[in-house]
Structures are given as C-alpha cells and as structure tokens.
Design a protein around this motif. Structure first.
Motif, short mmCIF file in Angstrom:
data_model
loop_
_atom_site.label_atom_id
_atom_site.label_comp_id
_atom_site.label_asym_id
_atom_site.label_seq_id
_atom_site.Cartn_x
_atom_site.Cartn_y
_atom_site.Cartn_z
N LEU A 330 0.82 -1.15 -0.03
CA LEU A 330 0.07 -0.04 -0.09
C LEU A 330 0.73 1.22 0.11
CD1 LEU A 330 -2.63 -0.97 2.30
CD2 LEU A 330 -2.88 -1.19 0.07
N LEU A 331 1.93 1.40 0.79
CA LEU A 331 2.71 2.41 0.76
C LEU A 331 3.54 2.43 -0.41
CD1 LEU A 331 4.63 1.95 4.32
CD2 LEU A 331 2.65 3.45 3.80
N LEU A 332 3.91 1.65 -1.21
CA LEU A 332 4.63 1.62 -2.42
C LEU A 332 3.54 2.14 -3.65
CD1 LEU A 332 6.89 -1.59 -2.65
CD2 LEU A 332 7.50 0.75 -2.04
N LEU A 333 2.20 1.86 -3.52
CA LEU A 333 1.10 2.36 -4.35
C LEU A 333 1.24 3.75 -4.11
CD1 LEU A 333 -0.71 1.53 -6.38
CD2 LEU A 333 -2.51 1.45 -4.68
N ALA A 361 12.37 -1.28 0.92
CA ALA A 361 13.64 -1.56 2.15
C ALA A 361 13.06 -0.72 3.33
CB ALA A 361 14.96 -1.48 1.51
N ALA A 362 12.75 0.64 3.05
CA ALA A 362 12.38 1.60 4.31
C ALA A 362 11.14 1.14 4.78
CB ALA A 362 12.34 3.19 3.53
N SER A 363 10.33 0.43 4.24
CA SER A 363 8.92 0.21 4.77
C SER A 363 9.24 -1.21 5.70
CB SER A 363 7.88 -0.03 3.69
OG SER A 363 6.79 -0.44 4.29
N GLY A 364 9.96 -2.07 4.95
CA GLY A 364 10.10 -3.24 5.44
C GLY A 364 11.15 -3.24 6.88
N GLY A 365 12.14 -2.23 6.75
CA GLY A 365 12.81 -2.08 7.96
C GLY A 365 12.10 -1.41 9.17
N GLY A 429 10.72 9.08 7.83
CA GLY A 429 9.31 8.17 7.90
C GLY A 429 9.79 7.29 8.86
N THR A 430 10.79 6.57 8.76
CA THR A 430 11.16 5.31 9.61
C THR A 430 11.10 5.88 11.26
OG1 THR A 430 12.11 4.06 7.92
CG2 THR A 430 12.76 3.70 10.15
N ILE A 431 11.87 7.07 11.35
CA ILE A 431 12.07 7.44 12.60
C ILE A 431 11.13 7.99 13.27
CG2 ILE A 431 12.91 9.56 13.94
CD1 ILE A 431 15.42 9.39 11.91
N PHE A 432 9.98 8.63 12.49
CA PHE A 432 8.54 9.09 12.77
C PHE A 432 7.87 7.79 13.54
CE2 PHE A 432 4.16 10.10 12.80
CZ PHE A 432 4.09 11.56 13.26
N TYR A 433 7.85 6.71 12.49
CA TYR A 433 6.91 5.85 12.73
C TYR A 433 7.37 5.10 13.98
CZ TYR A 433 4.54 1.15 11.62
OH TYR A 433 3.86 -0.09 11.70
N ILE A 434 8.51 4.80 14.20
CA ILE A 434 9.14 4.01 15.36
C ILE A 434 8.90 5.06 16.59
CG2 ILE A 434 11.07 2.96 16.46
CD1 ILE A 434 9.91 1.56 14.36
N LEU A 435 9.60 6.03 16.67
CA LEU A 435 9.58 6.93 17.97
C LEU A 435 8.15 7.58 18.11
CD1 LEU A 435 13.05 8.72 17.56
CD2 LEU A 435 12.49 6.71 18.63
N VAL A 436 7.59 8.32 17.20
CA VAL A 436 6.30 9.07 17.52
C VAL A 436 5.16 7.76 17.83
CG1 VAL A 436 4.73 10.79 16.87
CG2 VAL A 436 7.33 11.08 16.51
N TYR A 437 5.03 7.19 16.42
CA TYR A 437 3.95 6.15 16.83
C TYR A 437 4.04 5.06 17.47
CZ TYR A 437 0.67 2.72 15.04
OH TYR A 437 -0.41 1.60 15.24
N GLY A 456 2.44 7.40 7.37
CA GLY A 456 1.93 6.70 5.91
C GLY A 456 1.84 7.93 4.87
N ALA A 457 1.95 9.12 5.12
CA ALA A 457 1.92 10.40 4.32
C ALA A 457 3.11 10.52 3.60
CB ALA A 457 1.22 11.64 5.00
N ILE A 458 4.21 9.74 4.29
CA ILE A 458 5.67 10.17 3.89
C ILE A 458 5.93 9.57 2.36
CG2 ILE A 458 8.07 9.48 4.37
CD1 ILE A 458 6.92 11.70 6.11
N PRO A 459 5.54 8.23 1.94
CA PRO A 459 5.89 7.62 0.56
C PRO A 459 5.51 8.79 -0.56
CG PRO A 459 5.03 5.92 2.13
CD PRO A 459 4.81 7.23 2.77
N PRO A 460 4.16 9.20 -0.39
CA PRO A 460 4.02 10.06 -1.52
C PRO A 460 5.06 11.18 -1.79
CG PRO A 460 2.03 9.83 -0.44
CD PRO A 460 2.99 9.12 0.40
N LEU A 461 5.38 11.66 -0.58
CA LEU A 461 6.54 12.70 -0.57
C LEU A 461 7.82 12.14 -1.18
CD1 LEU A 461 5.76 14.35 2.91
CD2 LEU A 461 5.25 15.15 0.82
#
Length: 474
Positions: A330-333, A361-365, A429-437, A456-461
């Motif tokens: 979904l993120l890649l889409l 790779a970023a999403s999986g990590g 995006g990874t840092i926000f997903y881990i530390l904030v969320y 989840g809004a990072i991939p379009p950016l």
C-alpha cells in the motif's frame, strides 16, 4: 541426491559460457560497439553481416549469447527430465529458464532504445542474477550434501556481503550510465576532475580544479561507487575471515573464502588502475569482468555457508513477515502515485525502480523495528501473538539488525539512484513511525493511528522528491 559427471560438466559449462557473455559485454561497452548491430535479433538485417570492427565485436557478443543459451537450455531440460525430484535444483533451473530469455529480451530492448542507461543497467542486473543462479547450482552439484540443519549466526554476514556486492555492481552501472567513468583522475580520492563536457579519456589532459571529496555532479557519483565498495569490501573481508575460521565445517568453504578475498584485492587494484593509467582500454574492460568474477565467488561463498533446509525456509518466511508485505504494498502504491503526479506522466524507469526498491526496504525496515518495540503487547493479543517475535521464532537481535540493515539499504539506494532528499524523507518516515507512533502514541492514546498516520503520508513525498528533487508543488 548424487549428480552424474556429465550433468555437472554441463552445469559448469553453462556458468562459464554465461560468464563469457557478461565479460564480452564489457568489451562491447568499452569499445563503444553497442550499436555495431543497430537492429535485433539480426545485425544490419542479416545473420552474418559485413564485419567492420564495431559490428564484429557486437556480433561476437550475440554469437556467444546464442551458444550460451543452447548450453543453458540443454542443462535446464536435463534437470527437468532427471533431477526434478531435488527441489533446490528444480527451482534454480526454473529461475535460469526465466532469466535467460528475459536477458535476450532486455538486450533487444536496450539496442532498440539506443543504449538507454536505465535499460543498460537493468540488462546488467539481470545478467548478474543469472550468473548467481548458475553459481548456486554449480555449488550444489559439486557439494550436494548439506553439512548441517541450521545455518549459524556468522553466515548472515556472508549473505549480507553478497547482497552488498550486488549493490556495488548496480552502483558501477550507475557510474557508466551517468557518464561518470572519467570524472575522477586519482585514487582513492577523486583528485583532479574532468571538465563537464569531457567524457572520454582522450580529453583527460583537460581538467578542472582538484577536488578530493566532491559533493555534486559526476565526480560525486564516481566517489559514491568507491564509498559503497569500501563499506561492502570491509564486510566481505570480515566474511571471508569468518569462513576461513569455520572451513572445517563445510567442504570447499576455505578455498572459496581465500579465492574471494584474492579476487576482491585484484578488483580493487584494477579499479585503482583505471584513473591511475588514464583509463586505458585494458583497465576499463578488466574492471567489470573482475567485478562479475567477484560476484560469482561471493555468491558461491554464501551458497556454501548458508545452506537452507526446511527450518531455514521458516526463518526466511519470518523475516519476510517482519516487513509486513501487505502494508508495504500500500505504501509503495502511494509512492508510485506521487511519482506519476510529479512526472506528469510515466516517470523515468531508473528512478521509478530505485524509488520502489528503496521504499520497499525502508518500509520493511520500519516494520521490523516496529515488531521489536511491540513484542510485549503483541504477546497479549490473539491477532498478533503468533507473529515471529512473540512466538519466539526470531530473536530480538535479528529483528533489530534486519530492520536497521533494510533502512541502510534504502538510504543508499535512494541517495545514489534518486537523490538525497528522497533518502532523507524515507529515513525520517522510519524515525517518525518508530519513535512517535510505536514508542509514544501507541502506548498513550487511543488516537495513535490518527496522529501516527502521518507516517503513511511520507511515501508520496518520497516519490515526489525522487522526481523533482524538492517538495515544491510548482
């Protein structure tokens, strides 16, 4: 399962023939003979055209490809008839049966598009994957017995080195595609750099100021290849040292480890010889040939050290599960949508592929690290208690290393093949997903998904930045 001597010889012949095709492809590139035959599959509308030098070189490449293809086809057919009971050999043969015709198609497309850099890189990547499949098959028929039921921890370093070596090959292809081969005239630092319009060694005497550590343009691309090679090289030497220490555990491991280390040293020497010899033809041709030889040797080392059985198959499935493939898709889409909007149409193939690979790779990590931080609460929920970490099928260390490694790969791929902004956004995006969320919001408020959804809004950016190099809407 034992293999006949004739079958083993055919497997070895398939590998050698395919390797020669890749090596001669390097000769084609060095001599600028890629369009010596401007059509495909014939050459100047004939099977045997008049043989001027450029046509002779390109036609020889195609002839070697045909001979190699016949050898590979015979090997695949023999596998299907006599050795299909061995699932390892069967699946490798199927992979080869797919990759070889694909290589021919990609070669035709590359010629018809007049050597588009993106398609040249894809052509090379497919060729190296084909060599990897044939190398693994050669290792299996040479040493068919599995030495153990479970691969120990040190073998992951060898596997990571093999993956890193593939990244090195792709970064080398980027250097050629970006016309950065002649950008630096010294080694190991860049030194004097060529003027922007000078793309050939015949202009090597026309140089600009000395810049040891360039920060932009073709010199930066050339130096990025050296940086990546240095990092992967350190890991590879460490992997060879570990393999040598455990050489008595697996037949052939010690010899392949020594060969891999020696080939790496040779490859570094040839790489240095390119700028130091003013990019002589022999150095330009030897560099990709030695790189492919090193790739095959590294894959053979990994195949010997990491010999998966049924238990290891479960480990691979769990590693894939840690990346949350459904969420990733979904993120890649959404990243793909951002790229199409930014390009106002179909984005360039090379940037599209790099962004999807780096984004995956970023999403999986990030997901793997999320599994690590959520392992305690996952054990309490029926929906999540069977995940790899709460079920104790994967260690926490593996999950963390896997997550960090994927993010490092994502940053390198995006920085090298797209731009630094796209790479930085993916990491943010990874840092926000881990530390904030994951660490903060998920344990403090029921609105965590509403606020944390910003990740989840990072991939379009990322997709937009990969195309435009900025976040401006103009």
């Amino acid at each position: 399962m034992s293999f006949s001597a004739r079958y083993r010889a055919l497997v070895y012949a398939s590998l050698v023939a395919s390797f020669l095709v890749v090596v001669w492809g390097g000769v084609v590139r060095v001599t600028g003979s890629g369009l010596g035959c401007p059509d495909w599959p014939l050459c100047h509308g004939q099977f045997l055209p008049s043989l001027d030098p450029a046509t002779r070189i390109e036609w020889t490449h195609r002839f070697l490809a045909i001979a190699s293809g016949l050898t590979v086809a015979a090997m695949v057919l023999w596998t299907f008839i006599s050795y299909r009971a061995d699932r390892r050999v069967l699946w490798l043969a199927i992979g080869v049966a797919v990759l070889y015709p694909l290589q021919a198609v990609l070669g035709g497309i590359t010629v018809l598009l007049e050597l588009s850099p993106e398609w040249v890189t894809l052509h090379l990547a497919n060729a190296e994957l084909l060599l990897a499949a044939l190398t693994i098959l050669a290792v299996i028929v040479r040493w068919p017995a599995l030495a153990r039921e479970r691969a120990p921890g040190w073998t992951w370093l060898i596997l990571a080195s093999a993956i890193g070596m593939f990244v090195v090959l792709l970064s080398g292809a980027l250097v050629r595609g970006a016309n950065a081969t002649y950008a630096c005239f010294n080694w190991p630092l860049c030194g004097a750099i060529a003027l922007p319009l000078d793309q050939a060694p015949s202009h090597a005497n026309v140089i600009a100021q000395r810049i040891d550590l360039p920060t932009s343009g073709a010199p930066l691309i050339a130096m990025l290849h050296r940086y990546i090679t240095a990092i992967v090289g350190l890991a590879l030497i460490a992997a060879c040292a570990q393999a040598w220490r455990h050489r008595r555990e697996v037949p052939g491991l010690g010899g392949v480890a020594i060969a891999t280390a020696l080939i790496f040293v040779l490859q570094v020497a040839i790489g240095a010889a390119n700028p130091l010899s003013n990019f002589r033809d022999w150095a330009l041709a030897a560099h990709p040939a030695a790189a492919s030889l090193l790739w095959c040797s590294t894959v053979a080392l990994a195949a010997l050290a990491w010999r998966p059985m049924s238990g290891q198959g479960a480990v691979v499935r769990d590693l894939i599960a840690l990346t949350k493939p459904a969420i990733m898709s979904l993120l890649l889409l959404t990243a793909l949508g951002g790229m199409f909007l930014a390009a106002r149409g179909v984005p360039p193939f090379g940037i599209l592929a790099a962004t999807l690979i780096g984004g995956a790779a970023a999403s999986g990590g990030a997901s793997s690290l999320n599994h690590y931080f959520d392992r305690d609460i996952d054990e309490r929920m029926r929906r999540t208690r069977h995940r790899p970490l709460p079920a104790h099928r994967i260690s926490t260390r593996v999950a963390v290393v896997w997550g960090i490694a994927l993010n490092v790969i994502a940053f390198i791929v995006l920085a090298v093949f797209a731009n630094l902004l796209a790479a930085a956004l993916a990491l943010a995006g990874t840092i926000f997903y881990i530390l904030v969320y994951t660490v903060w919001l998920k344990r403090t408020t029921a609105q965590n998904i509403v606020i944390g959804g910003a990740a989840g809004a990072i991939p379009p950016l990322v997709g937009w930045a990969a195309i435009t190099g900025s976040l401006d809407l103009a």
